[in-house]
Design a protein around this motif. Structure first.
Motif, PDB file in Angstrom:
ATOM      1  N   ASN A  94      -5.684   1.308   8.622  1.00 33.90           N
ATOM      2  CA  ASN A  94      -6.138   1.660   7.282  1.00 33.90           C
ATOM      3  C   ASN A  94      -4.997   1.483   6.293  1.00 33.90           C
ATOM      4  O   ASN A  94      -3.878   1.973   6.522  1.00 33.90           O
ATOM      5  CB  ASN A  94      -6.625   3.111   7.235  1.00 33.90           C
ATOM      6  CG  ASN A  94      -7.803   3.351   8.158  1.00 33.90           C
ATOM      7  OD1 ASN A  94      -8.746   2.564   8.183  1.00 33.90           O
ATOM      8  ND2 ASN A  94      -7.742   4.421   8.923  1.00 33.90           N
ATOM      9  N   LEU A  95      -5.281   0.782   5.191  1.00 32.79           N
ATOM     10  CA  LEU A  95      -4.325   0.595   4.112  1.00 32.79           C
ATOM     11  C   LEU A  95      -4.866   1.291   2.877  1.00 32.79           C
ATOM     12  O   LEU A  95      -5.990   1.000   2.437  1.00 32.79           O
ATOM     13  CB  LEU A  95      -4.122  -0.894   3.829  1.00 32.79           C
ATOM     14  CG  LEU A  95      -3.743  -1.771   5.034  1.00 32.79           C
ATOM     15  CD1 LEU A  95      -3.627  -3.220   4.618  1.00 32.79           C
ATOM     16  CD2 LEU A  95      -2.442  -1.292   5.658  1.00 32.79           C
ATOM     17  N   ASN A  96      -4.080   2.202   2.314  1.00 33.51           N
ATOM     18  CA  ASN A  96      -4.559   3.022   1.214  1.00 33.51           C
ATOM     19  C   ASN A  96      -3.654   2.869  -0.008  1.00 33.51           C
ATOM     20  O   ASN A  96      -2.420   2.873   0.111  1.00 33.51           O
ATOM     21  CB  ASN A  96      -4.588   4.495   1.630  1.00 33.51           C
ATOM     22  CG  ASN A  96      -5.340   4.707   2.936  1.00 33.51           C
ATOM     23  OD1 ASN A  96      -6.530   4.487   3.018  1.00 33.51           O
ATOM     24  ND2 ASN A  96      -4.616   5.132   3.966  1.00 33.51           N
ATOM     25  N   TYR A  97      -4.297   2.757  -1.152  1.00 35.77           N
ATOM     26  CA  TYR A  97      -3.576   2.731  -2.426  1.00 35.77           C
ATOM     27  C   TYR A  97      -4.395   3.537  -3.423  1.00 35.77           C
ATOM     28  O   TYR A  97      -5.385   3.053  -3.964  1.00 35.77           O
ATOM     29  CB  TYR A  97      -3.386   1.294  -2.914  1.00 35.77           C
ATOM     30  CG  TYR A  97      -2.426   1.184  -4.071  1.00 35.77           C
ATOM     31  CD1 TYR A  97      -1.078   0.946  -3.849  1.00 35.77           C
ATOM     32  CD2 TYR A  97      -2.864   1.340  -5.384  1.00 35.77           C
ATOM     33  CE1 TYR A  97      -0.180   0.859  -4.898  1.00 35.77           C
ATOM     34  CE2 TYR A  97      -1.981   1.258  -6.443  1.00 35.77           C
ATOM     35  CZ  TYR A  97      -0.638   1.012  -6.200  1.00 35.77           C
ATOM     36  OH  TYR A  97       0.250   0.927  -7.250  1.00 35.77           O
ATOM     37  N   ALA A 110       0.825  -1.204   0.000  1.00 36.35           N
ATOM     38  CA  ALA A 110       0.000   0.000   0.000  1.00 36.35           C
ATOM     39  C   ALA A 110       0.862   1.257   0.000  1.00 36.35           C
ATOM     40  O   ALA A 110       1.956   1.286   0.556  1.00 36.35           O
ATOM     41  CB  ALA A 110      -0.919  -0.005   1.208  1.00 36.35           C
ATOM     42  N   GLN A 111       0.343   2.294  -0.648  1.00 35.21           N
ATOM     43  CA  GLN A 111       1.049   3.570  -0.674  1.00 35.21           C
ATOM     44  C   GLN A 111       1.106   4.207   0.703  1.00 35.21           C
ATOM     45  O   GLN A 111       2.062   4.885   1.056  1.00 35.21           O
ATOM     46  CB  GLN A 111       0.348   4.528  -1.640  1.00 35.21           C
ATOM     47  CG  GLN A 111       0.539   4.186  -3.108  1.00 35.21           C
ATOM     48  CD  GLN A 111      -0.173   5.180  -3.997  1.00 35.21           C
ATOM     49  OE1 GLN A 111      -1.145   5.803  -3.582  1.00 35.21           O
ATOM     50  NE2 GLN A 111       0.287   5.327  -5.227  1.00 35.21           N
ATOM     51  N   ASN A 112       0.061   4.008   1.495  1.00 35.90           N
ATOM     52  CA  ASN A 112      -0.032   4.667   2.790  1.00 35.90           C
ATOM     53  C   ASN A 112      -0.662   3.726   3.800  1.00 35.90           C
ATOM     54  O   ASN A 112      -1.673   3.096   3.531  1.00 35.90           O
ATOM     55  CB  ASN A 112      -0.872   5.942   2.669  1.00 35.90           C
ATOM     56  CG  ASN A 112      -1.055   6.626   4.012  1.00 35.90           C
ATOM     57  OD1 ASN A 112      -2.029   6.351   4.705  1.00 35.90           O
ATOM     58  ND2 ASN A 112      -0.130   7.488   4.364  1.00 35.90           N
ATOM     59  N   ILE A 113      -0.025   3.595   4.941  1.00 39.18           N
ATOM     60  CA  ILE A 113      -0.548   2.776   6.040  1.00 39.18           C
ATOM     61  C   ILE A 113      -0.631   3.659   7.272  1.00 39.18           C
ATOM     62  O   ILE A 113       0.357   4.282   7.661  1.00 39.18           O
ATOM     63  CB  ILE A 113       0.348   1.559   6.320  1.00 39.18           C
ATOM     64  CG1 ILE A 113       0.450   0.660   5.086  1.00 39.18           C
ATOM     65  CG2 ILE A 113      -0.200   0.761   7.502  1.00 39.18           C
ATOM     66  CD1 ILE A 113       1.391  -0.513   5.267  1.00 39.18           C
ATOM     67  N   ASN A 114      -1.808   3.737   7.864  1.00 40.63           N
ATOM     68  CA  ASN A 114      -1.946   4.522   9.093  1.00 40.63           C
ATOM     69  C   ASN A 114      -2.902   3.810  10.034  1.00 40.63           C
ATOM     70  O   ASN A 114      -3.769   3.037   9.605  1.00 40.63           O
ATOM     71  CB  ASN A 114      -2.433   5.944   8.799  1.00 40.63           C
ATOM     72  CG  ASN A 114      -3.798   5.963   8.144  1.00 40.63           C
ATOM     73  OD1 ASN A 114      -4.818   5.758   8.803  1.00 40.63           O
ATOM     74  ND2 ASN A 114      -3.844   6.210   6.834  1.00 40.63           N
ATOM     75  N   SER A 120      -9.053   1.740  -0.455  1.00 40.41           N
ATOM     76  CA  SER A 120      -8.594   1.556   0.920  1.00 40.41           C
ATOM     77  C   SER A 120      -9.232   0.319   1.521  1.00 40.41           C
ATOM     78  O   SER A 120     -10.329  -0.088   1.134  1.00 40.41           O
ATOM     79  CB  SER A 120      -8.947   2.771   1.782  1.00 40.41           C
ATOM     80  OG  SER A 120      -8.374   3.955   1.289  1.00 40.41           O
TER      81      SER A 120
END
Length: 366
Positions: free
Chosen positions: A54-57, A18-22, A61
């Protein structure tokens, strides 16, 4: 529970790039003593671990929210518990108009609010928005599995809203929620008055409503928010709610709230045969800004029941270092007095924010 963890880990591994993990992880522990009688009590020590991840691409998400809990002092049925509150796929900006959610997700609505396992779709174009959802109720303890008898435990609804008129929002919706009570066995008498065990099987209980809403807002002058619910099963108004605020006078705000509510009774429920009454609530409040550091708050409310009424009053102070409140209720709802205080202070440019709160409440029925 092991199957739930394995499934969750499989989903997470699918978006490991994923591009962003928060997310956020927190743990808490508390103890209490429960008395079964005047001389017999049990001590409990419960621990909670909460994970929000949360996993975002891009516009896709995977959102999750789960909780693990256990009692380390007593053996309790169904412990340890792994609760899945959220686990759904979200796709945004579909054809620049749509947002799709698939999986276990929250439903924010006064009638069918809570969680569901299903799908929701929201379409927005210019000043119009159309949303709908369909799914099933969540099993007990938020287990990661579909509920049995899905056809008797489904949720469906939709809403059309528009802001085509400046400062005005209008909306109309439909809601349908079904519950299938659990079967159980009970002792009954046969024609010869002999006790026998009988399997009790209830029908699905249903909520079915049409809803309407209207909101009008003029900046720094006043705002009005109106909500209406009509019960299609009982063919009567279920709720009318009016919330308004006037703030044209500098440093002064006046709030007015009114609601009329009928008890929400499921259509096939035995409770529908009882002679019940509605409640009517009125509250008037105000806030005065003394300066940039102090604001005084106050409100007074009355609740009218079928044969009696109850009142409440509250005063508060909002300051730059915290808030302080005093509330009192009296009448049919009982006599309650409560004081509370809360303060927080930010250190290290927002890295650390210690906070402290205090509350004291006394209550008696009459």
């Amino acid at each position: 529970m092991k199957k739930s963890l394995i499934l969750f880990l499989v989903v997470i591994s699918g978006l490991i790039s994923a591009q962003n993990i928060n997310g956020r992880f927190s743990s808490s522990l508390y103890s209490f003593e429960r008395f079964d009688s005047a001389d017999v009590s049990q001590n409990h020590l419960r621990a909670y671990q909460m994970l929000n991840l949360n996993l975002n691409y891009g516009d896709v998400s995977i959102r999750s929210y789960l909780n693990f809990e256990n009692d380390f002092a007593q053996d309790i049925k169904n412990d340890p518990r792994l609760r899945f509150y959220n686990l759904y796929l979200e796709a945004r900006n579909i054809l620049n108009v749509g947002t799709l959610k698939l999986g276990r997700q929250p439903i924010i609505n006064s009638v069918v609010g809570g969680l569901m396992d299903g799908v929701s779709l929201s379409l927005k174009k210019a000043d119009f928005q159309l949303s709908g959802f369909y799914g099933g109720n969540v099993p007990a303890y938020q287990k990661l599995e579909l509920i049995e008898n899905f056809s008797d435990n489904y949720i469906a609804g939709g809403k059309l809203s528009t802001t085509i008129i400046n400062n005005l929002r209008l909306g109309i919706g439909y809601l349908n929620k079904n519950f299938k009570p659990l079967d159980y066995k009970a002792i009954r008498l046969d024609p010869d008055l002999n006790p026998i065990e009988v399997l009790i099987q209830n029908k699905s209980n249903q909520y079915q409503f049409i809803t309407g809403e209207a909101a009008y807002y003029l900046p720094q002058k006043f705002s009005v928010d109106i909500n209406y619910e009509y019960d299609l099963n009982f063919k009567e108004t279920s709720k009318f709610e009016f919330d308004g605020r006037y703030e044209e006078i500098k440093d002064f705000g006046l709030n007015f709230y009114y609601s009329l509510r009928e008890p929400k009774i499921r259509y096939n429920s035995i409770f529908s045969v009882f002679d019940y009454g509605n409640t009517e609530e009125i509250e008037l409040g105000s806030d005065i800004r003394i300066n940039e550091n102090f604001t005084v708050l106050g409100q007074f409310g009355i609740v009218n029941y079928r044969d009696d009424n109850s009142s409440r009053v509250g005063i508060g102070l909002a300051t730059s270092i915290g808030t302080f409140n005093y509330k009192k209720t009296f009448g049919y709802a009982g006599q309650l007095e409560a004081i509370s205080a809360y303060s927080a202070y930010t250190l290290a440019e927002g890295l650390i924010t210690p906070s402290a709160g205090f509350s004291y409440t006394t209550y008696k029925l009459s």
